[in-house]
Motif scaffolding. Structure first.
Motif, PDB file in Angstrom:
ATOM      1  N   GLU A   1      40.149  75.202  54.482  1.00 35.89           N
ATOM      2  CA  GLU A   1      41.101  74.486  53.634  1.00 35.89           C
ATOM      3  C   GLU A   1      40.655  74.619  52.187  1.00 35.89           C
ATOM      4  OE1 GLU A   1      42.474  69.805  52.971  1.00 35.89           O
ATOM      5  OE2 GLU A   1      41.267  70.378  54.724  1.00 35.89           O
ATOM      6  N   LEU A   2      41.624  74.687  51.272  1.00 37.27           N
ATOM      7  CA  LEU A   2      41.334  74.667  49.838  1.00 37.27           C
ATOM      8  C   LEU A   2      41.930  73.412  49.225  1.00 37.27           C
ATOM      9  CD1 LEU A   2      41.959  78.379  48.768  1.00 37.27           C
ATOM     10  CD2 LEU A   2      39.774  77.281  49.275  1.00 37.27           C
ATOM     11  N   ALA A   3      41.192  72.812  48.324  1.00 42.24           N
ATOM     12  CA  ALA A   3      41.660  71.635  47.601  1.00 42.24           C
ATOM     13  C   ALA A   3      41.241  71.779  46.145  1.00 42.24           C
ATOM     14  CB  ALA A   3      41.074  70.360  48.198  1.00 42.24           C
ATOM     15  N   GLU A   4      42.009  71.201  45.265  1.00 44.73           N
ATOM     16  CA  GLU A   4      41.625  71.225  43.854  1.00 44.73           C
ATOM     17  C   GLU A   4      40.304  70.476  43.674  1.00 44.73           C
ATOM     18  OE1 GLU A   4      42.994  72.949  41.398  1.00 44.73           O
ATOM     19  OE2 GLU A   4      44.388  73.747  42.899  1.00 44.73           O
ATOM     20  N   PRO A   5      39.514  70.856  42.677  1.00 49.60           N
ATOM     21  CA  PRO A   5      38.188  70.230  42.522  1.00 49.60           C
ATOM     22  C   PRO A   5      38.218  68.712  42.522  1.00 49.60           C
ATOM     23  CG  PRO A   5      38.379  72.118  41.069  1.00 49.60           C
ATOM     24  CD  PRO A   5      39.735  71.939  41.685  1.00 49.60           C
ATOM     25  N   GLU A   6      39.213  68.142  41.858  1.00 47.74           N
ATOM     26  CA  GLU A   6      39.277  66.679  41.793  1.00 47.74           C
ATOM     27  C   GLU A   6      39.665  66.051  43.133  1.00 47.74           C
ATOM     28  OE1 GLU A   6      43.243  68.249  40.102  1.00 47.74           O
ATOM     29  OE2 GLU A   6      41.111  68.800  40.086  1.00 47.74           O
ATOM     30  N   ASP A   7      40.190  66.862  44.051  1.00 45.79           N
ATOM     31  CA  ASP A   7      40.601  66.358  45.360  1.00 45.79           C
ATOM     32  C   ASP A   7      39.648  66.766  46.486  1.00 45.79           C
ATOM     33  OD1 ASP A   7      42.955  65.275  44.213  1.00 45.79           O
ATOM     34  OD2 ASP A   7      43.961  67.224  44.388  1.00 45.79           O
ATOM     35  N   LEU A   8      38.571  67.473  46.141  1.00 46.04           N
ATOM     36  CA  LEU A   8      37.716  68.057  47.173  1.00 46.04           C
ATOM     37  C   LEU A   8      37.072  67.001  48.060  1.00 46.04           C
ATOM     38  CD1 LEU A   8      36.373  70.527  48.464  1.00 46.04           C
ATOM     39  CD2 LEU A   8      34.590  70.386  46.698  1.00 46.04           C
ATOM     40  N   LEU A   9      36.449  66.001  47.460  1.00 45.55           N
ATOM     41  CA  LEU A   9      35.793  64.980  48.267  1.00 45.55           C
ATOM     42  C   LEU A   9      36.810  64.181  49.077  1.00 45.55           C
ATOM     43  CD1 LEU A   9      32.791  63.529  46.221  1.00 45.55           C
ATOM     44  CD2 LEU A   9      32.744  64.676  48.432  1.00 45.55           C
ATOM     45  N   ALA A  10      37.989  63.948  48.508  1.00 44.67           N
ATOM     46  CA  ALA A  10      39.030  63.244  49.262  1.00 44.67           C
ATOM     47  C   ALA A  10      39.440  64.047  50.491  1.00 44.67           C
ATOM     48  CB  ALA A  10      40.245  62.974  48.367  1.00 44.67           C
ATOM     49  N   ALA A  11      39.530  65.373  50.348  1.00 47.31           N
ATOM     50  CA  ALA A  11      39.860  66.230  51.495  1.00 47.31           C
ATOM     51  C   ALA A  11      38.760  66.175  52.547  1.00 47.31           C
ATOM     52  CB  ALA A  11      40.083  67.669  51.024  1.00 47.31           C
ATOM     53  N   ALA A  12      37.504  66.157  52.096  1.00 47.01           N
ATOM     54  CA  ALA A  12      36.393  66.052  53.045  1.00 47.01           C
ATOM     55  C   ALA A  12      36.428  64.709  53.771  1.00 47.01           C
ATOM     56  CB  ALA A  12      35.066  66.229  52.319  1.00 47.01           C
ATOM     57  N   HIS A  13      36.733  63.646  53.056  1.00 48.65           N
ATOM     58  CA  HIS A  13      36.813  62.327  53.685  1.00 48.65           C
ATOM     59  C   HIS A  13      38.017  62.240  54.620  1.00 48.65           C
ATOM     60  CE1 HIS A  13      33.497  60.059  51.961  1.00 48.65           C
ATOM     61  NE2 HIS A  13      33.733  60.651  50.803  1.00 48.65           N
ATOM     62  N   ALA A  14      39.115  62.917  54.292  1.00 51.74           N
ATOM     63  CA  ALA A  14      40.275  62.933  55.196  1.00 51.74           C
ATOM     64  C   ALA A  14      39.909  63.604  56.516  1.00 51.74           C
ATOM     65  CB  ALA A  14      41.452  63.642  54.534  1.00 51.74           C
ATOM     66  N   LEU A  15      39.131  64.681  56.446  1.00 50.84           N
ATOM     67  CA  LEU A  15      38.656  65.333  57.669  1.00 50.84           C
ATOM     68  C   LEU A  15      37.708  64.406  58.430  1.00 50.84           C
ATOM     69  CD1 LEU A  15      38.306  67.683  59.609  1.00 50.84           C
ATOM     70  CD2 LEU A  15      36.732  68.739  57.971  1.00 50.84           C
ATOM     71  N   ALA A  16      36.821  63.733  57.708  1.00 48.63           N
ATOM     72  CA  ALA A  16      35.912  62.779  58.349  1.00 48.63           C
ATOM     73  C   ALA A  16      36.695  61.639  59.004  1.00 48.63           C
ATOM     74  CB  ALA A  16      34.917  62.231  57.329  1.00 48.63           C
ATOM     75  N   ASP A  17      37.814  61.242  58.388  1.00 46.34           N
ATOM     76  CA  ASP A  17      38.664  60.206  58.985  1.00 46.34           C
ATOM     77  C   ASP A  17      39.249  60.683  60.312  1.00 46.34           C
ATOM     78  OD1 ASP A  17      38.245  58.433  56.881  1.00 46.34           O
ATOM     79  OD2 ASP A  17      40.080  59.004  55.820  1.00 46.34           O
ATOM     80  N   ARG A  18      39.660  61.944  60.369  1.00 47.45           N
ATOM     81  CA  ARG A  18      40.216  62.480  61.617  1.00 47.45           C
ATOM     82  C   ARG A  18      39.142  62.505  62.709  1.00 47.45           C
ATOM     83  NH1 ARG A  18      42.427  66.646  58.360  1.00 47.45           N
ATOM     84  NH2 ARG A  18      41.514  68.314  59.621  1.00 47.45           N
ATOM     85  N   ILE A  19      37.937  62.882  62.322  1.00 49.41           N
ATOM     86  CA  ILE A  19      36.827  62.869  63.276  1.00 49.41           C
ATOM     87  C   ILE A  19      36.574  61.443  63.756  1.00 49.41           C
ATOM     88  CG2 ILE A  19      34.343  63.275  63.533  1.00 49.41           C
ATOM     89  CD1 ILE A  19      34.710  65.556  61.429  1.00 49.41           C
ATOM     90  N   ALA A  20      36.645  60.476  62.839  1.00 48.68           N
ATOM     91  CA  ALA A  20      36.357  59.083  63.177  1.00 48.68           C
ATOM     92  C   ALA A  20      37.366  58.509  64.163  1.00 48.68           C
ATOM     93  CB  ALA A  20      36.323  58.234  61.909  1.00 48.68           C
ATOM     94  N   ARG A  21      38.557  59.098  64.238  1.00 49.20           N
ATOM     95  CA  ARG A  21      39.556  58.606  65.185  1.00 49.20           C
ATOM     96  C   ARG A  21      39.279  59.073  66.611  1.00 49.20           C
ATOM     97  NH1 ARG A  21      43.083  59.339  60.607  1.00 49.20           N
ATOM     98  NH2 ARG A  21      43.727  61.425  61.264  1.00 49.20           N
TER      99      ARG A  21
END
Length: 251
Positions: free
Chosen positions: A181-201
């Motif tokens: 996945e690619l995300a803009e630099p300012e959104d990179l950590l948010a994208a990583a946390h969104a993936l971590a949220d999916r794992i957490a489910r």
């Protein structure tokens, strides 16, 4: 007792929501991986082995990691190589119980790329540059790239990177599935946390055992699959989650 992250000098570590975020923070040398960072990564691993959580690895100041610290690397000799200073900690990261997400921005080169290869997931920005230029320095990529990269992108491209010094840009890394996945630099950590949220489910034990089974050698299957499934078939989470699924189907 967990690591005292407040004493860390090369990693900025935050905890919460069932995960740990570790930001490589040596901006004066583009987050080059030195002995102090290796030691702090070992302490981080010890904590995550004791108290399993998803790990997000990121860089600071628009760079993931430019490589191993060349000033230190230049002084290392045969016995240092045989100790596997970086390869040992990267192998430990790869074997952590819960998934590891690498959030890549800017340079992820040499040891920085190998740290990323040890992760289960890699997310990048449009300005990421990833590769292994070790042979240009008279050494080889001995901390995982020489065998992990072939598994990740296939032999032809791995040889281009390892033997001919090819550095992939973001689109090339995405096309090769080196990043997912690619995300803009300012959104990179948010994208990583969104993936971590999916794992957490997901069920944590099911995730842990799936990661273990996935990493097992070919001759361990199907025995390890059946053993892991046997453990899960007796877990309360399996009964609770399947009962909830069946209840939803009734509505």
């Amino acid at each position: 007792m967990g690591a005292d992250y407040s004493s860390f000098t090369t990693l900025q570590v935050t905890e919460g929501n069932g995960r740990v975020t570790a930001v490589l923070n040596r901006p004066e040398v583009r987050n080059a991986i030195d002995a102090a960072m290796v030691e702090e990564l070992h302490l981080l691993c010890a904590d995550l082995e004791e108290n399993p959580r998803t790990l997000i690895l990121a860089g600071s100041n628009g760079v993931f990691a430019s490589g191993a610290d060349i000033a230190q690397l230049r002084e290392r000799r045969r016995d240092d190589a045989l100790r596997g200073i970086n390869s040992t900690v990267f192998a430990r990261i790869a074997k952590l119980p819960m998934p590891v997400i690498a959030a890549l921005d800017g340079y992820a080169l040499g040891g920085g790329a190998e740290l990323a290869f040890a992760a289960d997931f890699r997310i990048g920005t449009p300005r990421v540059k990833i590769g292994n230029p070790e042979t240009s320095l008279g050494i080889l990529a001995a901390a995982g790239a020489s065998w992990r990269l072939k598994e990740l992108v296939g032999e032809p491209l791995a040889k281009e990177i390892l033997l001919a010094g090819r550095v992939l840009n973001a689109e090339e890394a995405l096309a090769a599935h080196l990043v997912t996945e690619l995300a803009e630099p300012e959104d990179l950590l948010a994208a990583a946390h969104a993936l971590a949220d999916r794992i957490a489910r997901q069920d944590p034990l099911a995730v842990r055992l799936t990661k273990t089974v996935f990493a097992a050698p070919a001759d361990a299957h199907p025995a390890i699959d059946n053993l892991a499934q046997g453990i899960l078939f007796e877990s309360q989470a399996k009964f609770d989650r399947m009962s909830a699924f069946l209840e939803r189907k009734k509505k």
